[in-house]
Design a protein around this motif. Sequence first.
Motif, PDB file in Angstrom:
ATOM      1  N   GLY A  36     -55.715  86.269  40.697  1.00  0.00           N
ATOM      2  CA  GLY A  36     -55.034  86.505  39.561  1.00  0.00           C
ATOM      3  C   GLY A  36     -55.803  87.341  38.654  1.00  0.00           C
ATOM      4  N   ILE A  37     -57.377  87.716  39.169  1.00  0.00           N
ATOM      5  CA  ILE A  37     -58.129  88.252  38.254  1.00  0.00           C
ATOM      6  C   ILE A  37     -59.094  89.062  39.314  1.00  0.00           C
ATOM      7  CG2 ILE A  37     -59.926  86.246  38.379  1.00  0.00           C
ATOM      8  CD1 ILE A  37     -60.763  86.662  35.778  1.00  0.00           C
ATOM      9  N   GLU A  38     -59.717  90.137  38.859  1.00  0.00           N
ATOM     10  CA  GLU A  38     -60.347  91.057  39.754  1.00  0.00           C
ATOM     11  C   GLU A  38     -61.889  90.999  39.443  1.00  0.00           C
ATOM     12  OE1 GLU A  38     -59.298  92.617  42.162  1.00  0.00           O
ATOM     13  OE2 GLU A  38     -57.282  91.943  41.878  1.00  0.00           O
ATOM     14  N   ARG A  44     -66.914  88.114  30.309  1.00  0.00           N
ATOM     15  CA  ARG A  44     -66.089  87.254  30.464  1.00  0.00           C
ATOM     16  C   ARG A  44     -66.898  85.734  30.154  1.00  0.00           C
ATOM     17  NH1 ARG A  44     -63.985  89.437  36.094  1.00  0.00           N
ATOM     18  NH2 ARG A  44     -62.011  90.292  35.315  1.00  0.00           N
ATOM     19  N   ILE A  45     -66.364  84.670  30.031  1.00  0.00           N
ATOM     20  CA  ILE A  45     -67.059  83.367  29.994  1.00  0.00           C
ATOM     21  C   ILE A  45     -66.300  82.655  31.131  1.00  0.00           C
ATOM     22  CG2 ILE A  45     -67.264  81.227  28.822  1.00  0.00           C
ATOM     23  CD1 ILE A  45     -66.964  82.720  26.139  1.00  0.00           C
ATOM     24  N   TYR A  46     -67.147  82.415  32.075  1.00  0.00           N
ATOM     25  CA  TYR A  46     -66.733  81.551  33.250  1.00  0.00           C
ATOM     26  C   TYR A  46     -66.919  80.147  33.157  1.00  0.00           C
ATOM     27  CZ  TYR A  46     -67.184  86.239  35.541  1.00  0.00           C
ATOM     28  OH  TYR A  46     -66.768  87.443  35.836  1.00  0.00           O
ATOM     29  N   PHE A  47     -66.030  78.905  33.003  1.00  0.00           N
ATOM     30  CA  PHE A  47     -66.223  77.819  32.806  1.00  0.00           C
ATOM     31  C   PHE A  47     -65.750  76.928  34.007  1.00  0.00           C
ATOM     32  CE2 PHE A  47     -61.953  78.508  31.161  1.00  0.00           C
ATOM     33  CZ  PHE A  47     -61.134  77.328  31.784  1.00  0.00           C
ATOM     34  N   ALA A  48     -66.625  76.253  34.634  1.00  0.00           N
ATOM     35  CA  ALA A  48     -66.779  75.819  35.860  1.00  0.00           C
ATOM     36  C   ALA A  48     -66.892  74.028  35.779  1.00  0.00           C
ATOM     37  CB  ALA A  48     -67.772  76.161  36.790  1.00  0.00           C
ATOM     38  N   ASN A  49     -66.295  73.529  36.837  1.00  0.00           N
ATOM     39  CA  ASN A  49     -66.783  71.945  37.278  1.00  0.00           C
ATOM     40  C   ASN A  49     -68.245  71.808  37.403  1.00  0.00           C
ATOM     41  OD1 ASN A  49     -66.007  73.335  39.543  1.00  0.00           O
ATOM     42  ND2 ASN A  49     -66.310  71.385  40.435  1.00  0.00           N
ATOM     43  N   HIS A  50     -68.796  70.563  37.253  1.00  0.00           N
ATOM     44  CA  HIS A  50     -70.372  70.347  37.715  1.00  0.00           C
ATOM     45  C   HIS A  50     -70.381  69.382  38.303  1.00  0.00           C
ATOM     46  CE1 HIS A  50     -74.091  71.151  36.947  1.00  0.00           C
ATOM     47  NE2 HIS A  50     -74.397  70.497  35.772  1.00  0.00           N
ATOM     48  N   GLY A 187     -59.826  81.742  38.615  1.00  0.00           N
ATOM     49  CA  GLY A 187     -58.554  81.601  38.433  1.00  0.00           C
ATOM     50  C   GLY A 187     -58.172  82.630  37.141  1.00  0.00           C
ATOM     51  N   PRO A 188     -56.961  82.826  36.660  1.00  0.00           N
ATOM     52  CA  PRO A 188     -56.416  83.687  35.667  1.00  0.00           C
ATOM     53  C   PRO A 188     -57.004  83.474  34.516  1.00  0.00           C
ATOM     54  CG  PRO A 188     -54.576  83.156  37.099  1.00  0.00           C
ATOM     55  CD  PRO A 188     -55.725  82.074  37.424  1.00  0.00           C
ATOM     56  N   PRO A 189     -57.449  84.148  33.630  1.00  0.00           N
ATOM     57  CA  PRO A 189     -58.260  84.156  32.353  1.00  0.00           C
ATOM     58  C   PRO A 189     -57.274  83.348  31.343  1.00  0.00           C
ATOM     59  CG  PRO A 189     -57.689  86.555  32.520  1.00  0.00           C
ATOM     60  CD  PRO A 189     -57.275  85.675  33.894  1.00  0.00           C
ATOM     61  N   ILE A 190     -57.870  82.454  30.358  1.00  0.00           N
ATOM     62  CA  ILE A 190     -56.906  81.772  29.369  1.00  0.00           C
ATOM     63  C   ILE A 190     -57.766  82.300  27.886  1.00  0.00           C
ATOM     64  CG2 ILE A 190     -56.240  80.093  30.744  1.00  0.00           C
ATOM     65  CD1 ILE A 190     -58.160  78.215  29.536  1.00  0.00           C
TER      66      ILE A 190
END
Length: 216
Positions: A36-38, A44-50, A187-190
């Motif tokens: 859902g994103i290219e 962007r701000i990529y926020f991830a699990n750690h 995933g798709p941005p929010i």
Amino acid sequence: MADERSLLRRLLARSVGHLLALTARFITAVRGDWRGIEPIPKQRIYFANHVSNADMPMIWTVLPSAMRRNTRPVAAADYWLKNKLRAFVGPEVFNCVLIDRRPEARTEDPIDKLLEALDDGSSLIIFPEGNRNMTDEPLLPFRAGLFNMGTKRPEIDLVPTWVANLNEIMPKGEVIPLPLICTVTFGPPIHVEEGEDKDAFLRRAADALIALAPHD
């Protein structure tokens, strides 16, 4: 002479970055899964699990090189400045935005540093849990930084980013990686919605991130 040394350090940092990316791909066969994103050069701000210190390098590795050069991980200053090698790799190879985790020693608001990086045109990689998740829960509670940035810079996409299999590739206590594929799923941005409060947004952001986790 100083300019020549600076140029040599930049060239060395770029070479080490390529080597680290190749090494990560060789050991883990890490791949990016864009849903859902290219993978385009957009701020962007990529926020991830750690779950591992390798989370950040895995995300950084799967970004296309043109995006990688303009994406700055947010990381702990005490970890990356612990010795000379880390002090070269963190600030110069990864171009980290280093945050002091000791509130009593800070001379600058961490959010101000992040907003400054965004205003310079950089994308960011952040871990809103703050610390590595060593529990059986999918995520630790998110801290407020993601909400604050999303509120102050609402035009920037917030992209949930799930890193899978790192615990299985390098179990605690092991020194030899297991031959499993690491996947980084985008995933798709929010965005923070108008009138949305902090707790509601952070729950929604966590749900968007968990939705990307492998079902098994």
